[in-house]
Scaffold this active site. Structure first.
Site, PDB file in Angstrom:
ATOM      1  N   PRO A 291     -31.478   0.019  10.482  1.00 50.54           N
ATOM      2  CA  PRO A 291     -29.913   1.300  10.476  1.00 50.54           C
ATOM      3  C   PRO A 291     -29.897   1.272   8.374  1.00 50.54           C
ATOM      4  O   PRO A 291     -29.109   2.034   8.192  1.00 50.54           O
ATOM      5  CB  PRO A 291     -28.854  -0.902  10.643  1.00 50.54           C
ATOM      6  CG  PRO A 291     -29.694  -1.420  10.614  1.00 50.54           C
ATOM      7  CD  PRO A 291     -31.223  -1.131  11.529  1.00 50.54           C
ATOM      8  N   GLY A 293     -32.021   2.125   4.704  1.00 45.37           N
ATOM      9  CA  GLY A 293     -32.925   2.380   4.111  1.00 45.37           C
ATOM     10  C   GLY A 293     -33.970   1.967   3.893  1.00 45.37           C
ATOM     11  O   GLY A 293     -35.506   1.186   4.179  1.00 45.37           O
ATOM     12  N   MET A 295     -34.466  -2.664   3.544  1.00 47.53           N
ATOM     13  CA  MET A 295     -33.271  -4.308   3.106  1.00 47.53           C
ATOM     14  C   MET A 295     -33.816  -5.107   2.609  1.00 47.53           C
ATOM     15  O   MET A 295     -35.365  -5.101   2.865  1.00 47.53           O
ATOM     16  CB  MET A 295     -32.513  -4.963   4.346  1.00 47.53           C
ATOM     17  CG  MET A 295     -32.473  -6.222   4.562  1.00 47.53           C
ATOM     18  SD  MET A 295     -30.884  -6.167   4.265  1.00 47.53           S
ATOM     19  CE  MET A 295     -30.506  -7.827   2.896  1.00 47.53           C
ATOM     20  N   GLU A 296     -33.439  -6.074   1.488  1.00 47.21           N
ATOM     21  CA  GLU A 296     -34.688  -6.559   0.255  1.00 47.21           C
ATOM     22  C   GLU A 296     -34.890  -8.338   0.363  1.00 47.21           C
ATOM     23  O   GLU A 296     -34.777  -9.031  -0.002  1.00 47.21           O
ATOM     24  CB  GLU A 296     -33.254  -6.132  -1.291  1.00 47.21           C
ATOM     25  CG  GLU A 296     -32.017  -7.294  -0.892  1.00 47.21           C
ATOM     26  CD  GLU A 296     -31.268  -6.524  -0.555  1.00 47.21           C
ATOM     27  OE1 GLU A 296     -31.597  -5.410   0.372  1.00 47.21           O
ATOM     28  OE2 GLU A 296     -30.370  -6.847  -0.769  1.00 47.21           O
ATOM     29  N   HIS A 320     -36.307   0.782  -5.414  1.00 52.92           N
ATOM     30  CA  HIS A 320     -34.463  -0.487  -4.887  1.00 52.92           C
ATOM     31  C   HIS A 320     -34.396  -1.340  -4.905  1.00 52.92           C
ATOM     32  O   HIS A 320     -34.250  -2.040  -5.256  1.00 52.92           O
ATOM     33  CB  HIS A 320     -33.531   0.643  -4.575  1.00 52.92           C
ATOM     34  CG  HIS A 320     -32.593   0.445  -3.959  1.00 52.92           C
ATOM     35  ND1 HIS A 320     -31.353   0.711  -4.683  1.00 52.92           N
ATOM     36  CD2 HIS A 320     -31.971  -0.621  -3.144  1.00 52.92           C
ATOM     37  CE1 HIS A 320     -29.981   0.240  -4.382  1.00 52.92           C
ATOM     38  NE2 HIS A 320     -30.703  -1.069  -3.600  1.00 52.92           N
ATOM     39  N   GLU A 321     -35.454  -2.058  -3.486  1.00 49.81           N
ATOM     40  CA  GLU A 321     -35.129  -3.176  -3.193  1.00 49.81           C
ATOM     41  C   GLU A 321     -36.157  -4.090  -3.629  1.00 49.81           C
ATOM     42  O   GLU A 321     -35.809  -4.713  -3.218  1.00 49.81           O
ATOM     43  CB  GLU A 321     -36.191  -2.752  -1.615  1.00 49.81           C
ATOM     44  CG  GLU A 321     -35.321  -1.882  -0.270  1.00 49.81           C
ATOM     45  CD  GLU A 321     -33.857  -2.486  -0.633  1.00 49.81           C
ATOM     46  OE1 GLU A 321     -33.246  -3.601  -0.754  1.00 49.81           O
ATOM     47  OE2 GLU A 321     -33.341  -1.246   0.395  1.00 49.81           O
ATOM     48  N   HIS A 324     -34.240  -5.522  -6.298  1.00 43.35           N
ATOM     49  CA  HIS A 324     -32.921  -6.784  -5.400  1.00 43.35           C
ATOM     50  C   HIS A 324     -33.937  -7.669  -6.325  1.00 43.35           C
ATOM     51  O   HIS A 324     -33.481  -8.983  -5.705  1.00 43.35           O
ATOM     52  CB  HIS A 324     -32.846  -6.252  -4.532  1.00 43.35           C
ATOM     53  CG  HIS A 324     -31.451  -5.713  -3.976  1.00 43.35           C
ATOM     54  ND1 HIS A 324     -30.485  -5.781  -4.621  1.00 43.35           N
ATOM     55  CD2 HIS A 324     -31.703  -4.535  -2.952  1.00 43.35           C
ATOM     56  CE1 HIS A 324     -29.572  -4.862  -4.418  1.00 43.35           C
ATOM     57  NE2 HIS A 324     -31.001  -3.982  -2.961  1.00 43.35           N
ATOM     58  N   GLU A 343     -25.202  -4.248  -5.992  1.00 43.28           N
ATOM     59  CA  GLU A 343     -26.250  -3.081  -5.622  1.00 43.28           C
ATOM     60  C   GLU A 343     -26.123  -1.792  -7.296  1.00 43.28           C
ATOM     61  O   GLU A 343     -27.009  -1.299  -7.547  1.00 43.28           O
ATOM     62  CB  GLU A 343     -25.465  -1.995  -4.666  1.00 43.28           C
ATOM     63  CG  GLU A 343     -25.090  -3.043  -3.686  1.00 43.28           C
ATOM     64  CD  GLU A 343     -27.083  -2.972  -3.079  1.00 43.28           C
ATOM     65  OE1 GLU A 343     -27.683  -1.960  -3.706  1.00 43.28           O
ATOM     66  OE2 GLU A 343     -27.642  -3.733  -1.935  1.00 43.28           O
ATOM     67  N   ASP A 400     -18.798  -5.167   5.804  1.00 37.06           N
ATOM     68  CA  ASP A 400     -19.842  -4.833   5.977  1.00 37.06           C
ATOM     69  C   ASP A 400     -19.687  -2.341   5.937  1.00 37.06           C
ATOM     70  O   ASP A 400     -19.919  -1.929   5.903  1.00 37.06           O
ATOM     71  CB  ASP A 400     -20.527  -4.449   7.994  1.00 37.06           C
ATOM     72  CG  ASP A 400     -22.018  -4.431   7.564  1.00 37.06           C
ATOM     73  OD1 ASP A 400     -22.748  -4.339   6.830  1.00 37.06           O
ATOM     74  OD2 ASP A 400     -22.007  -4.206   9.007  1.00 37.06           O
ATOM     75  N   TYR A 408     -22.743   0.887  -5.121  1.00 36.35           N
ATOM     76  CA  TYR A 408     -23.809   1.775  -6.322  1.00 36.35           C
ATOM     77  C   TYR A 408     -23.758   2.584  -7.254  1.00 36.35           C
ATOM     78  O   TYR A 408     -24.298   2.413  -8.293  1.00 36.35           O
ATOM     79  CB  TYR A 408     -24.222   2.221  -4.946  1.00 36.35           C
ATOM     80  CG  TYR A 408     -25.117   1.799  -3.278  1.00 36.35           C
ATOM     81  CD1 TYR A 408     -24.268   1.775  -2.694  1.00 36.35           C
ATOM     82  CD2 TYR A 408     -26.630   0.769  -3.433  1.00 36.35           C
ATOM     83  CE1 TYR A 408     -24.448   0.840  -1.748  1.00 36.35           C
ATOM     84  CE2 TYR A 408     -26.723   0.470  -2.858  1.00 36.35           C
ATOM     85  CZ  TYR A 408     -25.844   0.046  -1.732  1.00 36.35           C
ATOM     86  OH  TYR A 408     -26.505  -0.354  -0.347  1.00 36.35           O
ATOM     87  N   ARG A 581     -30.824   5.129  10.800  1.00 41.68           N
ATOM     88  CA  ARG A 581     -30.219   5.128   9.939  1.00 41.68           C
ATOM     89  C   ARG A 581     -28.969   5.297   9.225  1.00 41.68           C
ATOM     90  O   ARG A 581     -28.696   6.515   9.278  1.00 41.68           O
ATOM     91  CB  ARG A 581     -31.089   6.058   8.407  1.00 41.68           C
ATOM     92  CG  ARG A 581     -30.944   5.080   7.373  1.00 41.68           C
ATOM     93  CD  ARG A 581     -32.202   5.299   6.557  1.00 41.68           C
ATOM     94  NE  ARG A 581     -31.578   5.640   4.997  1.00 41.68           N
ATOM     95  CZ  ARG A 581     -32.212   6.012   3.784  1.00 41.68           C
ATOM     96  NH1 ARG A 581     -33.496   7.081   3.939  1.00 41.68           N
ATOM     97  NH2 ARG A 581     -31.611   5.921   2.319  1.00 41.68           N
ATOM     98  N   LYS A 583     -26.915   6.152   6.714  1.00 40.82           N
ATOM     99  CA  LYS A 583     -26.473   6.746   5.781  1.00 40.82           C
ATOM    100  C   LYS A 583     -26.686   7.901   6.216  1.00 40.82           C
ATOM    101  O   LYS A 583     -25.695   9.022   5.823  1.00 40.82           O
ATOM    102  CB  LYS A 583     -27.356   6.576   4.754  1.00 40.82           C
ATOM    103  CG  LYS A 583     -27.254   7.730   3.401  1.00 40.82           C
ATOM    104  CD  LYS A 583     -28.414   6.650   2.431  1.00 40.82           C
ATOM    105  CE  LYS A 583     -28.707   8.194   1.665  1.00 40.82           C
ATOM    106  NZ  LYS A 583     -29.851   8.050   1.117  1.00 40.82           N
TER     107      LYS A 583
HETATM  108  N1  BES Z   1     -29.172  -4.459   0.206  1.00 42.43           N
HETATM  109  C1  BES Z   1     -28.807  -3.286   1.042  1.00 42.43           C
HETATM  110  C2  BES Z   1     -28.530  -2.506   2.528  1.00 42.43           C
HETATM  111  C3  BES Z   1     -28.118  -3.460   2.526  1.00 42.43           C
HETATM  112  C4  BES Z   1     -26.386  -2.849   2.162  1.00 42.43           C
HETATM  113  C5  BES Z   1     -27.430  -4.297   3.719  1.00 42.43           C
HETATM  114  C6  BES Z   1     -25.163  -3.905   2.863  1.00 42.43           C
HETATM  115  C7  BES Z   1     -25.965  -4.490   4.329  1.00 42.43           C
HETATM  116  C8  BES Z   1     -24.938  -4.640   4.012  1.00 42.43           C
HETATM  117  C9  BES Z   1     -30.478  -2.366   0.863  1.00 42.43           C
HETATM  118  O1  BES Z   1     -30.640  -2.730  -0.594  1.00 42.43           O
HETATM  119  C10 BES Z   1     -29.877  -0.903   0.134  1.00 42.43           C
HETATM  120  O2  BES Z   1     -28.849  -1.047  -0.630  1.00 42.43           O
HETATM  121  N2  BES Z   1     -30.207   0.222   0.886  1.00 42.43           N
HETATM  122  C11 BES Z   1     -29.931   1.214   0.507  1.00 42.43           C
HETATM  123  C12 BES Z   1     -31.586   1.593  -0.626  1.00 42.43           C
HETATM  124  C13 BES Z   1     -30.784   3.008  -1.376  1.00 42.43           C
HETATM  125  C14 BES Z   1     -30.179   2.687  -1.795  1.00 42.43           C
HETATM  126  C15 BES Z   1     -32.087   3.331  -2.180  1.00 42.43           C
HETATM  127  C16 BES Z   1     -30.304   2.085   1.961  1.00 42.43           C
HETATM  128  O3  BES Z   1     -30.028   1.703   2.848  1.00 42.43           O
HETATM  129  O4  BES Z   1     -30.013   3.544   2.060  1.00 42.43           O
HETATM  130 ZN    ZN Z   2     -28.903  -2.494  -2.588  1.00 38.90          ZN
END
Ligand code: BES
Ligand code: ZN
Length: 627
Positions: A291, A293, A295-296, A320-321, A324, A343, A400, A408, A581, A583
């Protein structure tokens, strides 16, 4: 499901339970005293007492046919100034709890179920209790887990399981203090079918174990939202001295090609803000339903396969990851209201890594695209909406649902603004010190401000008002004094979009080498309303519908939906039924709904939903199903 060994236990547990309910009622914010500091985590029951955990021993068997995890979690108690341990759970079936050893069965109870928070697991303990072992299994609806049939994987012949614990889903597979303010070390034994490999956010082996038993150890303290497990037909390929990639064998070569710069990224990040402390840095490529992009998860980023484009154009996500590993995993937001600390810092840091590897022209594009996304979020949410402040108030909400570009991008621009105000050298020195000072801790926005005052502002009123932290953190919209930049490459893309909208073909030789950001800028600068001929021409010249770049596809399909461009609908439908995904799918379903195509959206969603992780299907349910 409660189990008590006899009536004595039952009465005793009931008394404790009612006493606790009384405490919870008189303390509805979950307000607690921890040491001298008062900490509030509105998203965890576990912070309502003063027992702290320091280590987790986890033993789970992965049962694909029943789609459950079964086993036990043993918590080693750190500090204990109370006589009750409260853990977060959600849909867990608890069968027994033991104190200190396996012969010491103890009563427990579950608090009232909350649709967002789940249930408190209430365990009476003693002042000198050192270990609490919970025997349990997950339920088929466990929100963190996604069980995939072989047909939903690349190889099509073996199943796959992965977890997504952030923000508050860890409690659906581990009874835990599910607050980012609480950190613990862990070790785990995971049993899986012999032909599958298990990986965790810990030290991982790189080869298949023929007995199906895997041991993991995470010797550094981490919060529960970084607990992670992936099980599937996975293969490893090293990408340098300290990093590598896992994926299904069918994609391992492509993945290794795509992520070839990973080691350089780790080196760049360490040279900016201090050593990479976690040992190895690996990435595991998830199935397309993932779900997010990325997860760190510490030592092991989970990444969507949609960044494998064969031209390395979307590797910023890895930067990005990786970032983190400092902002988030080392220095963690104390509660989800401080999410921008995770973020915002990471987007800033990500682009510093990218600038280091690919130069300033790249970084400028990254910044302008991010700025556009911030403006769009502000526009969509309303410039005066209090939720556009960096510091959030998420009490009563599912954290969530509060993931948007404010944390961000507004977060990134705040930090960029400080950088520009004090100069890069001073700012970099500050950040390096910040990560070293707060390493392995969880901090609040206020803690960051104290450190900023101490190290940068130092009583200089003029500087304080230039930085204007209060406005960025507590006020809606964007303060007037934010930094902007220019990019020739993006100007060219914008110009091309303008030329095209005036009716000229806009074919220019240079588009052949355009970067993804240029394409996004081109698409975002086209008029929202396009004629059928214009859409046909766009597709004819630039082949958007058949692009393999998911970022470009997502923007293109938005134009497609807004203008009812039917020839691209089959591809859009395929995209929505293969990619999970959030997003990407969220704006597409939203647009179908707002342009009177709800029926089609529902039809596509019906097919697609079984392949989505609950994080995504929950969001789409809110768009399409609830009014
Ligand atoms: N940690 C986040 C994903 C996340 C945020 C999961 C909040 C659950 C709750 C991850 O590091 C992230 O920011 N992913 C982005 C990447 C992008 C900004 C490069 C994504 O999934 O789009
Ligand atoms: Zn992130």
């Amino acid at each position: 499901m409660n189990s008590f060994s006899n009536l004595k236990y039952l009465i005793c547990a009931a008394l404790v339970f009612f006493f606790l309910i009384g405490c919870l009622k008189s303390n509805p914010n979950g307000k607690i005293e921890q040491g001298k500091k008062t900490i509030l985590d509105p998203h965890s029951f576990a912070q309502t007492n003063s027992v702290l955990v320091k280590h987790l021993k986890l033993a789970l068997e992965v049962n694909f046919s029943e789609q459950i995890l079964k086993g036990w979690a043993e918590w080693i108690i750190g500090a204990n100034t109370n006589d009750t341990l409260i853990l977060d759970t959600r849909d867990l079936k608890i069968s027994a709890v033991f104190l200190d050893n396996d012969s010491n069965l103890t009563p427990f109870s579950l608090g009232q179920k909350d649709s967002i928070l789940g249930e408190a697991l209430i365990i009476p303990i003693h002042k000198n209790t050192q270990k609490v072992k919970i025997v349990y299994q997950t339920s088929v609806q466990a929100a963190a887990l996604q069980w995939l049939n072989p047909s939903q994987t690349k190889g099509k012949h073996l199943p796959f399981l992965y977890t997504q614990s952030q923000a508050i889903l860890a409690r659906s597979w581990i009874p835990c203090m599910d607050s980012p303010g609480i950190k613990f070390t862990y070790d785990a034994e995971i049993k899986v079918p012999a032909n599958l490999m298990a990986l965790m956010s810990a030290e991982n082996d790189t080869a298949l174990h023929s007995n199906g038993v895997y041991h993991f150890s995470m010797p550094y303290p981490i919060p529960s939202y970084l607990m992670a497990l992936a099980v599937g037909n996975l293969q490893y390929k090293s990408l340098g001295k300290n990093c590598g990639v896992y994926s299904e064998p069918e994609t391992i070569k492509e993945a290794a090609y795509e992520f070839a710069d990973m080691e350089k990224m780790v080196d760049a990040a360490s040279s900016l803000y201090g050593p990479y402390v976690w040992g190895k840095y690996d990435v595991v490529v998830m199935p397309p339903s993932f779900p997010f992009g990325g997860m760190e998860n510490p030592r092991l980023t989970f990444a969507t396969p949609t960044i494998i484009t064969h031209d390395r154009s979307l590797v910023a996500l890895i930067a990005h990851e990786l970032a983190h590993s400092w902002s988030g995993n080392l220095v963690t937001n104390k509660i989800w209201d401080d999410f921008w600390l995770n973020e915002g810092f990471t987007v800033y840091f990500e682009n510093r890594i990218m600038e280091n590897l690919y130069g300033k022209e790249y970084a400028d594009m990254h910044e302008i695209i991010g700025y556009g996304e911030l403006k769009k979020a502000l526009h969509d949410m309303g410039e005066t909406n209090p939720n556009t402040a960096l510091k959030q108030n998420l009490k009563g909400m599912d954290p969530d649902n509060a993931v948007n570009d404010i944390a961000y991008e507004k977060g990134r621009f705040f930090l960029l603004h400080i950088e520009k105000t004090v100069g890069r050298a001073k700012w970099d020195a500050f950040l390096k010190e910040y990560f070293a000072h707060y390493q392995f801790q969880s901090i609040s926005t206020e803690d960051f401000l104290v450190f900023l005052n101490e190290k940068i502002i130092c009583g200089n009123q003029e500087l304080a008002s230039k930085i204007n932290a209060k406005a960025w953190i507590h006020e809606a919209g964007l303060p007037a004094n934010f930094p902007t930049t220019n990019s020739k490459l993006l100007d060219e893309a914008k110009q091309t979009a303008l030329t095209f909208s005036k009716g000229e073909p806009a074919i220019s030789e240079s588009t052949i080498n355009w970067h993804t950001f240029q394409w996004l800028h081109f698409l975002r600068n086209l008029p929202k309303k396009l004629t059928a001929t214009q859409l046909t021409n766009l597709d004819h010249y630039f082949h958007f519908t058949t692009s393999n770049n998911s970022e470009i596809l997502c923007d293109w399909f938005q134009l497609v939906i807004q203008n009812n461009y039917k020839p691209a609908y089959p591809a859009m439908e395929k995209f929505l039924t293969t990619v999970g995904r959030r997003k990407f799918i969220q704006p597409l379903y939203t647009l179908m709904k707002t342009t009177g195509q709800t029926e089609l959206a529902l039809k596509i969603y019906k097919n697609a939903k079984p392949g989505y992780h609950q994080v995504s299907s929950h969001t789409i349910d809110q768009i399409l199903v609830s009014e």
